[in-house]
Design an enzyme around this catalytic site. Structure first.
Site, mmCIF file in Angstrom:
data_model
loop_
_atom_site.group_PDB
_atom_site.id
_atom_site.type_symbol
_atom_site.label_atom_id
_atom_site.label_comp_id
_atom_site.label_asym_id
_atom_site.label_seq_id
_atom_site.Cartn_x
_atom_site.Cartn_y
_atom_site.Cartn_z
ATOM 1 N N GLU A 125 1.139 -1.234 -0.156
ATOM 2 C CA GLU A 125 -0.048 -0.073 0.093
ATOM 3 C C GLU A 125 0.870 1.273 -0.052
ATOM 4 O O GLU A 125 0.610 2.152 -0.809
ATOM 5 C CB GLU A 125 -0.868 0.073 1.180
ATOM 6 C CG GLU A 125 -1.897 1.313 1.159
ATOM 7 C CD GLU A 125 -2.650 1.302 2.561
ATOM 8 O OE1 GLU A 125 -2.730 2.401 3.214
ATOM 9 O OE2 GLU A 125 -3.110 0.235 3.015
ATOM 10 N N SER A 224 -0.331 -6.711 7.519
ATOM 11 C CA SER A 224 -0.057 -5.537 8.416
ATOM 12 C C SER A 224 -1.144 -5.427 9.491
ATOM 13 O O SER A 224 -0.956 -5.068 10.660
ATOM 14 C CB SER A 224 0.266 -4.395 7.431
ATOM 15 O OG SER A 224 0.489 -3.304 8.429
#
Length: 682
Positions: A125, A224
């Site tokens: 990301e 994450s």
């Protein structure tokens, strides 16, 4: 026992959108590939792979006819431009919250702002966000990294700065970082781009971990989002467990625990969360106050609450139903309450392969438990397997008290042991109690029927068993039986258990015997592994017994395989044989007749002329024809002659009898023959 599931557990909007995009494309007959795993959940990714979804790392890997799906993490702008330039069909499933960050970064950097991104610089990301910036861009992951960044990059203090964050970044850490930044940087424009769902997820993890004895975090280990939830929980609750699937749950973890909080990452499918809750309920068999606090799992709540209160069932919940109709997926029953009862295949049996049509007939009576009713529709959901589980639990309790041996099927191999199902009850068998020896693989037990004892009953309907104790008893009984009757000459079919340099140990039915290396082969071998391997099934016989030391010597090689017996059955004096030269001496050459039997060609029998040394006429490895001129059965020696097959010459020749005498009388012959020819003993 109280189990509390976080309301925010499961897919976030972005992940749900990306996963549904892939399924929709598949349902429409498209060939699909994804730019990296669609989510950080190996189980769901594996399911998609089974449906033909490929994972590619670069746009150039997309095959003709495939549709590429960009996952919710997003990608750098250059990747999208490349897809468009190469006319590759793609669907952008980037999370709208991530797309918003891309827009902020692109606009700010185009104005000359320095971009600061709070996040993991290796996360996809963040890589995607960086790829939408056109100017100076820096990434920091905590307060210390930001402080170093400010110290080493003076322009951050003097030039315009735009700050964004990874959507899954820790909110508290981000707030502290921004507070410190504003002390030295008055030009910073901060955008709180942490996803609201992520923030709520972390807040709920924080709250639950402060009030529960244990926390279970469900999600991919490479996620994450999940890693941050685990970190939040572990700060408040030392007993925190991260799992990817229900198989990793063990009864040991819940020992002494009165309340459990459950949170799940944004990439965790609902079915995995359900299975984990169900497994916890079965392990704990939680009591009346079990709580499942998850609005999106309403359909599961009744079931789990029911699972958690099995021990408090009233007589009204137990019914007897008469089968009215049967289909492959469910059974319709009349249970006398004015409602039509239904038993699904899942609630009929723990066996997922059960065939209801074969198992049940119209008119059969079934003992059932009412799970839930719908008075408006006049229906009720019933369960046979749960009724059986109650009866099964009573059986387990009795078995513990009487030390009865139970028989069940190994349903799962989990961390720390295996789970056996008996009469509808899950019994945990620790790894130390699952096999006879520690080096045996637990995976080999899955699906097998095993015998075991219940060795412990814990709180919350938890049972622990031992397969090993039964195997040990069986082994002792087998040993006693063998020692009672074993005799020299007895034959057994055994299994090779271990190998040493001097022999192999064979299990002959509870007792190990040793086959010495000299008993493994009629030929000379350097290691037993040349003949047998661990796990081999072998036929052996008893050569000797030491009852005092409890030792058994076994034989393996068969008399009929004795090379000397084979030789005598095949050849005789005057036989002409094709032999191979295997070694040389000063007085002749040794030749291999058959494996295990060598013969001597005396130097006088090599040619029909004088030979100074054997090497003048023969070479090791050479094949020649020779005649058997003498056989000594007692010493197991053979004399060969090449000369006997050659034309006679006028020179003085030795007779065959003289040649034999020369072999016998040669001073060095016996010693060298013993060493080089390696005569075979009976």
């Amino acid at each position: 026992m109280k189990i509390t599931l976080a309301k925010t557990a499961g897919f976030c909007f972005g992940v749900d959108r990306a996963v549904n995009t892939v399924y929709d494309l598949l349902d429409n007959g498209k060939k699909v590939c994804t730019l990296g795993p669609i989510i950080h959940n190996p189980q769901l990714v594996g399911e998609l792979e089974e449906r033909g979804v490929r994972i590619v790392n670069d746009a150039h890997e997309v095959a003709e006819g495939e549709t590429l799906v960009i996952r919710s993490h997003g990608v750098p702008e250059a990747v999208v431009n490349s897809l468009q330039e190469n006319k590759i069909e793609y669907f952008d499933a980037t999370c709208p919250f991530v797309s918003k960050i891309h827009k902020i970064v692109k606009e700010a950097s185009s104005k000359g702002d320095i971009i600061l991104i709070a996040g993991d610089q290796l996360h996809h990301e963040v890589i995607g966000i960086v790829g939408h910036a056109t100017g100076k861009t820096f990434v920091f992951n905590n307060e210390d990294e930001l402080e170093k960044l400010i110290k080493n990059t003076p322009e951050i203090v003097s030039e315009p700065v735009t700050v964004v964050s990874q959507t899954t970044f820790n909110k508290k850490t981000f707030e502290k970082c921004c507070k410190n930044l504003k002390k030295v940087c008055t030009n910073a424009q901060v955008f709180d781009t942490i996803c609201n769902a992520t923030s709520m997820r972390q807040q709920e993890a924080d709250s639950l971990s402060k009030v529960n004895d244990a926390m279970v975090v469900i999600g991919g280990r490479h996620s994450s989002n999940t890693a941050k939830l685990f970190s939040v929980c572990q700060k408040n609750c030392e007993k925190t467990l991260l799992i990817e699937t229900a198989d990793e749950l063990t009864a040991d973890f819940f020992e002494g625990v009165n309340s459990v909080g459950v949170v799940a990452g944004a990439s965790t499918p609902a079915r995995i969360i359900k299975e984990a809750i169900k497994t916890m309920s079965e392990i704990l068999n939680a009591v009346e106050d079990t709580e499942i606090a998850q609005k999106s799992f309403d359909e599961m709540t009744d079931e789990e609450a029911f699972e958690a209160s099995l021990s408090n069932l009233t007589g009204d919940q137990k019914v007897c139903g008469v089968v009215l109709a049967v289909s492959p997926s469910e059974i319709q029953v009349d249970f006398g309450r004015g409602l039509t009862g239904y038993v699904s295949a899942d609630e009929y049996s723990y066996d997922s392969n059960v065939n209801l049509v074969d198992e049940v007939k119209v008119g059969d009576k079934l003992n059932l438990i009412i799970m839930r009713t719908n008075d408006q529709e006049g229906t009720a959901m019933l369960s046979k397997r749960r009724y059986d589980a109650i009866a099964g639990w009573d059986k387990v309790i009795e078995a513990k008290e009487s030390a009865e041996i139970l028989t069940g099927t190994v349903r799962d191999v989990v961390k720390g042991g295996v789970v056996v199902t008996v009469a509808g009850v899950r019994v945990f068998i620790p790894a130390s109690q699952a096999t006879l020896s520690r080096n045996e693989a637990l995976e080999d037990l899955k699906g097998k029927e095993v015998s075991f004892r219940i060795i412990e009953i814990g709180r919350g309907r938890r049972a622990i068993g031992s397969i090993r104790s039964v195997l040990m008893e069986e082994r002792k009984a087998a040993q006693a039986k063998i020692w009672e009757s074993i005799a020299v000459g007895d034959r057994f079919t055994g299994t090779v258990k271990s190998i040493t340099n001097y022999g192999a140990f064979v299990d002959i039915g509870g007792v190990d015997g040793m086959v010495h290396i000299s008993e493994l082969s009629w030929q000379r071998i350097k290691n037993p592994s040349e003949v047998v391997l661990v796990g081999d099934t072998v036929e052996v016989y008893v050569k000797d017994i030491d009852t005092e030391k409890k030792k058994i010597s076994l034989g393996y090689k068969k008399a009929e395989d004795n090379p000397w017996v084979i030789f005598n059955n095949t050849y005789g004096i005057d036989s002409v044989v094709n032999v191979t030269i295997v070694s040389m001496t000063a007085y002749g050459a040794f030749a291999r007749i058959i494996p295990g039997v060598d013969g001597l060609i005396h130097i006088s029998q090599i040619a029909n002329k004088h030979v100074a040394k054997p090497q003048d006429e023969l070479k090791v490895g050479e094949s020649v024809e020779a005649k058997i001129i003498a056989i000594d059965d007692e010493k197991k020696r053979v004399s060969l002659s090449i000369r006997a097959l050659l034309p006679e010459e006028p020179a003085v020749e030795e007779t065959a009898e003289e040649a034999v005498e020369a072999v016998v009388e040669e001073p060095a012959t016996e010693e060298v023959v013993a060493e080089e020819a390696a005569p075979v003993e009976e």
